[in-house]
Design a protein around this motif. Sequence first.
Motif, PDB file in Angstrom:
ATOM      1  N   ASP A  59       2.795   4.309 -25.332  1.00 56.66           N
ATOM      2  CA  ASP A  59       2.715   5.759 -25.175  1.00 56.66           C
ATOM      3  C   ASP A  59       4.086   6.335 -24.835  1.00 56.66           C
ATOM      4  OD1 ASP A  59       1.332   8.355 -24.735  1.00 56.66           O
ATOM      5  OD2 ASP A  59       1.899   7.989 -22.657  1.00 56.66           O
ATOM      6  N   TYR A  60       4.777   5.722 -23.890  1.00 53.92           N
ATOM      7  CA  TYR A  60       6.097   6.212 -23.505  1.00 53.92           C
ATOM      8  C   TYR A  60       7.081   6.152 -24.678  1.00 53.92           C
ATOM      9  CZ  TYR A  60       4.862   6.033 -18.497  1.00 53.92           C
ATOM     10  OH  TYR A  60       4.299   6.232 -17.268  1.00 53.92           O
ATOM     11  N   LEU A  61       7.013   5.096 -25.457  1.00 60.59           N
ATOM     12  CA  LEU A  61       7.944   4.949 -26.574  1.00 60.59           C
ATOM     13  C   LEU A  61       7.655   5.959 -27.678  1.00 60.59           C
ATOM     14  CD1 LEU A  61       8.182   1.070 -26.586  1.00 60.59           C
ATOM     15  CD2 LEU A  61      10.006   2.677 -25.974  1.00 60.59           C
ATOM     16  N   GLY A  62       6.374   6.262 -27.893  1.00 60.49           N
ATOM     17  CA  GLY A  62       6.055   7.338 -28.818  1.00 60.49           C
ATOM     18  C   GLY A  62       6.632   8.656 -28.345  1.00 60.49           C
ATOM     19  N   LYS A  63       6.496   8.921 -27.054  1.00 60.94           N
ATOM     20  CA  LYS A  63       7.036  10.153 -26.460  1.00 60.94           C
ATOM     21  C   LYS A  63       8.563  10.184 -26.553  1.00 60.94           C
ATOM     22  CE  LYS A  63       5.117  11.500 -22.644  1.00 60.94           C
ATOM     23  NZ  LYS A  63       4.739  11.621 -21.203  1.00 60.94           N
ATOM     24  N   LEU A 116       0.812  -1.220   0.000  1.00 56.28           N
ATOM     25  CA  LEU A 116       0.000   0.000   0.000  1.00 56.28           C
ATOM     26  C   LEU A 116       0.845   1.269   0.000  1.00 56.28           C
ATOM     27  CD1 LEU A 116      -2.700  -1.143   2.578  1.00 56.28           C
ATOM     28  CD2 LEU A 116      -2.863  -1.141   0.081  1.00 56.28           C
ATOM     29  N   GLN A 117       2.152   1.136  -0.071  1.00 56.00           N
ATOM     30  CA  GLN A 117       3.056   2.274   0.017  1.00 56.00           C
ATOM     31  C   GLN A 117       3.559   2.673  -1.373  1.00 56.00           C
ATOM     32  OE1 GLN A 117       4.033   5.053   1.130  1.00 56.00           O
ATOM     33  NE2 GLN A 117       4.684   4.317   3.186  1.00 56.00           N
ATOM     34  N   TYR A 118       4.091   3.905  -1.471  1.00 52.87           N
ATOM     35  CA  TYR A 118       4.843   4.272  -2.664  1.00 52.87           C
ATOM     36  C   TYR A 118       5.963   3.265  -2.890  1.00 52.87           C
ATOM     37  CZ  TYR A 118       2.761   8.994  -2.775  1.00 52.87           C
ATOM     38  OH  TYR A 118       1.920  10.049  -2.858  1.00 52.87           O
ATOM     39  N   SER A 119       6.392   3.151  -4.150  1.00 49.07           N
ATOM     40  CA  SER A 119       7.447   2.202  -4.472  1.00 49.07           C
ATOM     41  C   SER A 119       8.350   2.778  -5.552  1.00 49.07           C
ATOM     42  CB  SER A 119       6.842   0.870  -4.936  1.00 49.07           C
ATOM     43  OG  SER A 119       7.838  -0.112  -5.093  1.00 49.07           O
ATOM     44  N   VAL A 120       9.340   2.012  -5.950  1.00 48.54           N
ATOM     45  CA  VAL A 120      10.278   2.465  -6.976  1.00 48.54           C
ATOM     46  C   VAL A 120       9.606   2.440  -8.346  1.00 48.54           C
ATOM     47  CG1 VAL A 120      12.292   1.724  -5.676  1.00 48.54           C
ATOM     48  CG2 VAL A 120      11.205   0.138  -7.280  1.00 48.54           C
ATOM     49  N   SER A 121      10.041   3.338  -9.218  1.00 51.00           N
ATOM     50  CA  SER A 121       9.421   3.455 -10.540  1.00 51.00           C
ATOM     51  C   SER A 121       9.701   2.248 -11.415  1.00 51.00           C
ATOM     52  CB  SER A 121       9.919   4.725 -11.232  1.00 51.00           C
ATOM     53  OG  SER A 121       9.559   5.869 -10.496  1.00 51.00           O
ATOM     54  N   MET A 171      10.174   8.984 -17.527  1.00 50.32           N
ATOM     55  CA  MET A 171       8.797   9.232 -17.956  1.00 50.32           C
ATOM     56  C   MET A 171       7.799   8.653 -16.958  1.00 50.32           C
ATOM     57  SD  MET A 171       9.008   8.550 -22.034  1.00 50.32           S
ATOM     58  CE  MET A 171      10.182   9.457 -23.050  1.00 50.32           C
ATOM     59  N   LYS A 172       8.114   7.476 -16.456  1.00 51.51           N
ATOM     60  CA  LYS A 172       7.246   6.833 -15.472  1.00 51.51           C
ATOM     61  C   LYS A 172       7.148   7.690 -14.210  1.00 51.51           C
ATOM     62  CE  LYS A 172       5.029   3.047 -14.026  1.00 51.51           C
ATOM     63  NZ  LYS A 172       3.697   2.709 -14.556  1.00 51.51           N
ATOM     64  N   GLN A 173       8.274   8.206 -13.775  1.00 51.26           N
ATOM     65  CA  GLN A 173       8.276   9.060 -12.593  1.00 51.26           C
ATOM     66  C   GLN A 173       7.406  10.294 -12.808  1.00 51.26           C
ATOM     67  OE1 GLN A 173      12.453   9.777 -12.072  1.00 51.26           O
ATOM     68  NE2 GLN A 173      12.835   7.804 -11.072  1.00 51.26           N
ATOM     69  N   ALA A 174       7.472  10.871 -13.997  1.00 45.84           N
ATOM     70  CA  ALA A 174       6.700  12.077 -14.281  1.00 45.84           C
ATOM     71  C   ALA A 174       5.222  11.783 -14.479  1.00 45.84           C
ATOM     72  CB  ALA A 174       7.261  12.759 -15.532  1.00 45.84           C
ATOM     73  N   ALA A 175       4.894  10.580 -14.965  1.00 47.53           N
ATOM     74  CA  ALA A 175       3.507  10.269 -15.324  1.00 47.53           C
ATOM     75  C   ALA A 175       2.691   9.759 -14.144  1.00 47.53           C
ATOM     76  CB  ALA A 175       3.474   9.242 -16.457  1.00 47.53           C
ATOM     77  N   ASP A 176       3.185   8.702 -13.475  1.00 51.40           N
ATOM     78  CA  ASP A 176       2.387   8.117 -12.385  1.00 51.40           C
ATOM     79  C   ASP A 176       3.239   7.546 -11.254  1.00 51.40           C
ATOM     80  OD1 ASP A 176       3.405   5.841 -13.552  1.00 51.40           O
ATOM     81  OD2 ASP A 176       1.480   4.912 -14.014  1.00 51.40           O
ATOM     82  N   LEU A 177       4.514   7.918 -11.214  1.00 54.80           N
ATOM     83  CA  LEU A 177       5.473   7.471 -10.198  1.00 54.80           C
ATOM     84  C   LEU A 177       5.814   5.989 -10.313  1.00 54.80           C
ATOM     85  CD1 LEU A 177       4.303   9.405  -6.994  1.00 54.80           C
ATOM     86  CD2 LEU A 177       5.943  10.107  -8.757  1.00 54.80           C
ATOM     87  N   HIS A 178       4.798   5.128 -10.281  1.00 57.76           N
ATOM     88  CA  HIS A 178       5.024   3.688 -10.417  1.00 57.76           C
ATOM     89  C   HIS A 178       3.670   3.019 -10.619  1.00 57.76           C
ATOM     90  CE1 HIS A 178       3.471   2.822  -6.335  1.00 57.76           C
ATOM     91  NE2 HIS A 178       4.093   3.939  -5.984  1.00 57.76           N
ATOM     92  N   SER A 179       3.690   1.820 -11.175  1.00 56.25           N
ATOM     93  CA  SER A 179       2.468   1.033 -11.303  1.00 56.25           C
ATOM     94  C   SER A 179       2.039   0.533  -9.934  1.00 56.25           C
ATOM     95  CB  SER A 179       2.695  -0.152 -12.257  1.00 56.25           C
ATOM     96  OG  SER A 179       2.984   0.305 -13.559  1.00 56.25           O
TER      97      SER A 179
END
Length: 404
Positions: A108-112, A66-71, A270-278
């Motif tokens: 999406d990330y690869l297009g970006k 339930l905690q934040y985690s690594v990207s 990009m992951k960090q900027a978009a949603d931090l992590h899944s």
Amino acid sequence: MGLDTIFATRIARMKASEIRELLKLLDRPGILSFAGGIPDPALFPSDAFAAAFADVLSGNKAGQALQYSVSEGYMPLRQWIVGQMAAIGVPCTVDNILITSGSQQALDYLGKLFLSPGDTALVGWPTYMGALGAFNAYEPVYDQLSVNGNRSPASYAEAAEAAGGRAKFAYLSADFANPTGETVSRAGRENLLDMAAALDIAVIEDAAYQALRYDGAPVPPVLALEIERCGGIEAARTIYCGSFSKTLSPGLRVGWVCAAKPVISQLVLMKQAADLHSATANQMAVAEVAVQCFDTHIERVRATYKARRDAMLTALTREMPEGVTWSRPEGGMFIWLTLPAALDGATLLARALEVHNLAFVPGRAFFPDGSGGNTIRLSFSCADAAMIDDGMARLGAVIREALA
């Protein structure tokens, strides 16, 4: 004046998915749908996931879940994926793996990552419409990808330059592609790698259906073939996009990218900027289920879908009028129909819905240039033999009506 007057120009390239719209029809009484390319929910390993979520949300694991985690993603899941990649000829480490929210996020990330406005993306004609949706926001030009060696790299480069940019990547689903169900031969994959090297572009290998082979000899992934050539993943230009959506669960939205470390590093930003992590709890549950029962579960899925594919091929042979042809996939979820040139798939769908309570996907949406009007996609994944027999009889009737 409204906010729509100041939207970015890229918004004009973003369109609703025809499949997403068609999925709304599933709640309509009496509808017989072969539209959505979705797994059969009856095959989800629900009990295994119930136990896995109970475990990860209890005791000491709950705090982590339930905690934040690594990207980059949950380490045990990435380690399991490393083993799976090695089994298909792609030796790598956890540093070559990024967990994404489904492989759609990876696209999406690869297009970006690669596309500036006016750059060229090489894609199939037809190709997965979700890839077009992901890439469209970055304002590319599309050119038709050929893996048969019948077009020179120079012709791609010249076309891209004339369009105002340069070719950046080739995108393909090499195994049981959505929408055609077709598989690229080993020779075709080798040709693709030759062309990509000549153009100095990336290869995006969408492997969403790679695990769903029902017959025929497996073909090594494009990334595996490139590693054979260059000696290791760090020298490879191929980027492999994997997913649990077609194997374990689409709703948990867990996919991954396997690529050289410099690519992964940029995608992590990009992951960090978009949603931090899944979602961590989802990753932990997928890891537990994958370790416990992935292989046995996939065997069950393959057996079920193989029978449904065979039933649809048999029904098509029986019900289709002269002039209709179709693919014969070795795996995946789709069969691609080519209708007589005079017919239009969208017009046919309108009548099929109105008169026969039948749904499928018109093929035009899978073509970047809007061609392919006389094609349709059928999915067999959520239909039993009786539904398939009934549906193909209805489809044959609506095609004959249109030809009359």
